[in-house]
Design a protein around this motif. Structure first.
Motif, mmCIF file in Angstrom:
data_model
loop_
_atom_site.group_PDB
_atom_site.id
_atom_site.type_symbol
_atom_site.label_atom_id
_atom_site.label_comp_id
_atom_site.label_asym_id
_atom_site.label_seq_id
_atom_site.Cartn_x
_atom_site.Cartn_y
_atom_site.Cartn_z
ATOM 1 N N ALA A 329 0.839 -1.156 -0.163
ATOM 2 C CA ALA A 329 -0.091 0.376 -0.414
ATOM 3 C C ALA A 329 1.456 1.240 0.224
ATOM 4 O O ALA A 329 0.095 2.542 0.604
ATOM 5 C CB ALA A 329 -1.439 0.038 0.963
ATOM 6 N N SER A 330 2.314 0.975 -0.436
ATOM 7 C CA SER A 330 2.891 1.615 -0.371
ATOM 8 C C SER A 330 3.172 3.309 -1.750
ATOM 9 O O SER A 330 2.901 2.005 -3.067
ATOM 10 C CB SER A 330 4.265 1.538 0.647
ATOM 11 O OG SER A 330 5.322 1.103 -0.655
ATOM 12 N N SER A 331 3.385 3.941 -1.534
ATOM 13 C CA SER A 331 3.811 4.974 -3.208
ATOM 14 C C SER A 331 5.019 4.345 -3.441
ATOM 15 O O SER A 331 5.865 3.031 -3.147
ATOM 16 C CB SER A 331 4.629 6.214 -2.573
ATOM 17 O OG SER A 331 3.274 7.125 -2.124
ATOM 18 N N SER A 332 5.885 4.340 -4.452
ATOM 19 C CA SER A 332 6.897 3.842 -5.517
ATOM 20 C C SER A 332 7.561 3.657 -4.098
ATOM 21 O O SER A 332 8.348 4.567 -3.570
ATOM 22 C CB SER A 332 6.739 4.589 -6.595
ATOM 23 O OG SER A 332 7.028 6.034 -6.143
ATOM 24 N N GLN A 333 9.252 3.835 -4.644
ATOM 25 C CA GLN A 333 10.713 3.197 -3.916
ATOM 26 C C GLN A 333 11.101 4.702 -4.357
ATOM 27 O O GLN A 333 11.416 5.629 -3.131
ATOM 28 C CB GLN A 333 11.771 2.622 -4.695
ATOM 29 C CG GLN A 333 13.338 2.407 -3.331
ATOM 30 C CD GLN A 333 13.391 0.947 -4.189
ATOM 31 O OE1 GLN A 333 13.200 0.612 -4.941
ATOM 32 N NE2 GLN A 333 14.636 1.015 -3.734
ATOM 33 N N PHE A 334 11.271 5.442 -5.073
ATOM 34 C CA PHE A 334 11.612 7.033 -5.019
ATOM 35 C C PHE A 334 11.093 8.329 -4.306
ATOM 36 O O PHE A 334 11.522 8.345 -3.726
ATOM 37 C CB PHE A 334 11.852 7.457 -7.179
ATOM 38 C CG PHE A 334 11.683 8.275 -6.928
ATOM 39 C CD1 PHE A 334 13.603 9.364 -6.995
ATOM 40 C CD2 PHE A 334 11.146 9.768 -7.347
ATOM 41 C CE1 PHE A 334 13.546 10.694 -7.285
ATOM 42 C CE2 PHE A 334 11.458 11.197 -7.432
ATOM 43 C CZ PHE A 334 12.611 11.666 -7.095
ATOM 44 N N THR A 335 9.609 7.828 -4.278
ATOM 45 C CA THR A 335 9.097 8.717 -3.707
ATOM 46 C C THR A 335 9.268 8.193 -2.601
ATOM 47 O O THR A 335 8.942 9.726 -1.170
ATOM 48 C CB THR A 335 7.289 8.273 -3.804
ATOM 49 O OG1 THR A 335 6.700 8.751 -5.320
ATOM 50 C CG2 THR A 335 6.537 9.355 -3.018
ATOM 51 N N LEU A 336 8.664 7.199 -1.807
ATOM 52 C CA LEU A 336 9.301 6.821 -0.316
ATOM 53 C C LEU A 336 10.477 7.182 -0.004
ATOM 54 O O LEU A 336 11.123 8.170 1.081
ATOM 55 C CB LEU A 336 9.857 5.271 -0.251
ATOM 56 C CG LEU A 336 8.349 4.624 -0.086
ATOM 57 C CD1 LEU A 336 8.170 2.922 0.003
ATOM 58 C CD2 LEU A 336 7.233 5.434 0.784
ATOM 59 N N ALA A 337 11.912 7.310 -0.970
ATOM 60 C CA ALA A 337 13.243 7.978 -0.518
ATOM 61 C C ALA A 337 13.382 9.541 -0.204
ATOM 62 O O ALA A 337 13.960 9.615 0.289
ATOM 63 C CB ALA A 337 13.963 7.392 -1.656
ATOM 64 N N LEU A 338 13.235 10.137 -1.274
ATOM 65 C CA LEU A 338 12.697 11.471 -1.334
ATOM 66 C C LEU A 338 11.651 11.797 -0.001
ATOM 67 O O LEU A 338 12.260 12.259 0.742
ATOM 68 C CB LEU A 338 12.323 11.544 -2.471
ATOM 69 C CG LEU A 338 11.256 13.203 -2.766
ATOM 70 C CD1 LEU A 338 12.940 13.834 -2.729
ATOM 71 C CD2 LEU A 338 10.456 13.946 -3.854
ATOM 72 N N ALA A 339 10.623 11.327 0.629
ATOM 73 C CA ALA A 339 10.584 11.694 1.462
ATOM 74 C C ALA A 339 11.420 11.837 2.442
ATOM 75 O O ALA A 339 10.931 12.050 3.813
ATOM 76 C CB ALA A 339 8.696 11.200 1.481
ATOM 77 N N PHE A 340 11.633 9.474 2.568
ATOM 78 C CA PHE A 340 13.029 9.646 3.954
ATOM 79 C C PHE A 340 13.472 11.173 3.952
ATOM 80 O O PHE A 340 13.928 11.290 5.483
ATOM 81 C CB PHE A 340 13.672 8.075 3.771
ATOM 82 C CG PHE A 340 14.281 7.782 4.436
ATOM 83 C CD1 PHE A 340 14.130 7.442 6.198
ATOM 84 C CD2 PHE A 340 15.682 8.333 4.413
ATOM 85 C CE1 PHE A 340 15.403 7.407 6.433
ATOM 86 C CE2 PHE A 340 16.922 8.034 5.158
ATOM 87 C CZ PHE A 340 16.431 8.008 6.291
ATOM 88 N N TRP A 341 14.167 11.595 3.105
ATOM 89 C CA TRP A 341 15.117 12.582 3.748
ATOM 90 C C TRP A 341 14.882 13.909 3.649
ATOM 91 O O TRP A 341 15.611 14.803 4.310
ATOM 92 C CB TRP A 341 16.641 12.140 2.182
ATOM 93 C CG TRP A 341 17.181 11.588 1.970
ATOM 94 C CD1 TRP A 341 17.198 10.148 0.815
ATOM 95 C CD2 TRP A 341 17.742 11.055 2.561
ATOM 96 N NE1 TRP A 341 17.957 9.088 0.829
ATOM 97 C CE2 TRP A 341 18.597 9.648 2.051
ATOM 98 C CE3 TRP A 341 18.335 11.697 3.780
ATOM 99 C CZ2 TRP A 341 19.878 9.244 2.191
ATOM 100 C CZ3 TRP A 341 19.997 10.261 4.233
ATOM 101 C CH2 TRP A 341 20.277 9.406 4.405
ATOM 102 N N ILE A 342 13.516 14.380 3.109
ATOM 103 C CA ILE A 342 12.729 15.645 3.732
ATOM 104 C C ILE A 342 12.775 15.764 5.238
ATOM 105 O O ILE A 342 12.783 16.179 5.984
ATOM 106 C CB ILE A 342 11.566 15.595 3.139
ATOM 107 C CG1 ILE A 342 11.880 15.595 1.254
ATOM 108 C CG2 ILE A 342 10.641 16.802 3.613
ATOM 109 C CD1 ILE A 342 10.441 15.604 0.877
ATOM 110 N N THR A 343 12.366 13.814 5.663
ATOM 111 C CA THR A 343 11.876 14.099 7.410
ATOM 112 C C THR A 343 13.186 13.851 7.912
ATOM 113 O O THR A 343 12.889 15.022 8.771
ATOM 114 C CB THR A 343 10.642 12.235 7.207
ATOM 115 O OG1 THR A 343 9.886 12.452 5.811
ATOM 116 C CG2 THR A 343 10.804 12.435 8.497
ATOM 117 N N VAL A 344 14.076 13.251 7.524
ATOM 118 C CA VAL A 344 15.546 13.251 8.107
ATOM 119 C C VAL A 344 15.776 15.133 7.937
ATOM 120 O O VAL A 344 16.793 15.200 9.382
ATOM 121 C CB VAL A 344 16.201 12.548 7.448
ATOM 122 C CG1 VAL A 344 18.067 12.657 7.542
ATOM 123 C CG2 VAL A 344 16.018 10.888 7.738
ATOM 124 N N VAL A 345 15.747 15.263 7.302
ATOM 125 C CA VAL A 345 16.020 17.428 7.169
ATOM 126 C C VAL A 345 15.398 18.311 8.166
ATOM 127 O O VAL A 345 15.950 18.620 9.263
ATOM 128 C CB VAL A 345 16.290 17.843 5.709
ATOM 129 C CG1 VAL A 345 16.497 19.023 6.060
ATOM 130 C CG2 VAL A 345 17.614 16.717 5.267
#
Length: 378
Positions: A329-345
């Protein structure tokens, strides 16, 4: 840096952190607003109660916005199913929340008692209705919601708003409200002095056993009557999200889930133990300790819910094989990775700013302080 499955699991953890942060912070906001008309006996006392959260409630609400954003960006099928199927319930939560900014900002504009009393009851609605409805939502998440997907992965909700108001879900709504009242009363005790302090302490002494009894009742109901999905087959690791590519049966049980992995029992023990120790600490003068124990107990209850449902995000009661899991039920791997780094920052910035705001605005709030600062406080 991370593979697809790891990112999905990380975002399950991130989503849990946001939910816990929202409940812990907005929880005492809701509780204090719900208690406002009853613990404040005059206008000065009610202003003191309001100003214990007046400078921070907006920041606490950010966690709800972050949760909605995470669902939209990271778990789009969950977002689509919840916000379309539960449209009426979500609107009721939103309309009740409208009373909060209006109540906080407009209550003090006029000195007329009728005007202020009306906004006090508006804040009561804004503090009572959301936790009840969100608790009802949790109850339905545990039971499962009647939805399915067609071959184009369009969600179809088969239930109704009245169907959400079943006995188990309503019991969860009552527990959610009791948690907010208990957490809010402890926070109010921590931030006030004199008569307000004594009233808050007396209320905590009564709410403690009631809350523990209600939590035990719902926990027993969950263990004895609620089923969990068992995934018997699904697409391989790293496959694109497709909730139809699995086989599921509703044959699992909550007791079986926790006793099969005894380490998970730490969460419910933390939940019950934390709330019990919060009650015992609040009966003395350990306000900080009581609040920390209360926060720990609430965290334990939420972890119990997350561990029990894992890996499911939404259970379909009508089509179990259409249930949504973190793996499909998740978005694409690219979207998850992009959202991850935004969250980390940005997440550390949000946490640091929140810590700074509480440090600057901290201190006890009394009617006497309200009289000294009539024009800048609510």
């Amino acid at each position: 840096m991370f593979d697809y499955e790891t990112l999905r699991f990380i975002w399950w953890l991130f989503t849990g952190v946001v939910i816990i942060a929202f409940v812990l912070t907005s929880g005492f906001d809701f509780g204090i607003c719900a208690l406002l008309p009853f613990l404040g006996r005059n206008d000065l006392e009610r202003r003191a109660i309001i100003n214990t959260v007046g400078g921070t409630w907006e920041g606490n609400q950010v966690w709800l916005i972050l949760l909605g954003g995470a669902l939209f960006a990271v778990w789009p099928p969950v977002y689509a199913t919840l916000f379309s199927g539960l449209y009426v319930a979500m609107l009721l939560v939103l309309f009740a929340l409208f009373f909060r900014p209006a109540g906080f900002d407009y209550r003090s504009k006029l000195e007329d008692p009728t005007w202020r009393n009306a906004w006090d009851w508006g804040l009561f609605v804004g503090g009572t209705v959301p936790p009840i409805l969100l608790g009802v939502l949790v109850g339905n998440l545990v039971q499962g919601l009647p939805f399915h997907f067609d071959e184009d992965l369009r969600p179809f909700y088969e239930g109704s708003f009245l169907g959400l108001l079943n006995p188990y879900a309503l019991a969860c709504g009552v527990v959610a409200l009791l948690i907010c009242l208990f957490h809010g009363a402890i926070y109010l005790k921590w931030r006030t002095e004199g008569e307000l302090y004594r009233r808050a302490q007396a209320l905590v002494e009564v709410l403690g056993p009631v809350l523990l009894g209600a939590v035990a009742l719902v926990a027993a109901w969950t263990v004895l009557a609620m089923k969990l999905p068992e995934i018997t087959a699904m697409a391989g690791a790293g496959a694109p999200s497709n909730p139809l590519n699995k086989t599921v049966t509703l044959s699992g049980s909550w007791a079986g889930r926790f006793f099969a992995q005894p380490g998970l029992l730490v969460a419910p023990l933390l939940g019950f133990g934390g709330l019990f120790l919060a009650w015992r600490s609040a009966m003395g003068h350990a306000s900080l300790g009581a609040f920390l124990w209360s926060a720990l107990g609430i965290t334990g209850l939420l972890l119990s819910l997350g561990f029990g449902l894992f890996p499911c995000l939404l259970i379909s009661s009508s089509h179990p094989s259409h249930s949504l899991t973190i793996w499909d039920a998740s978005s694409s791997q690219f979207t998850l990775a992009l959202a991850f780094w935004i969250t980390v920052v940005f997440l550390p910035i949000v946490l640091a700013y929140t810590r700074w705001v509480y440090k600057v605005l901290w201190g006890t709030v009394t009617p006497e302080k309200i009289l000294q600062d009539q024009h800048t406080l609510y």
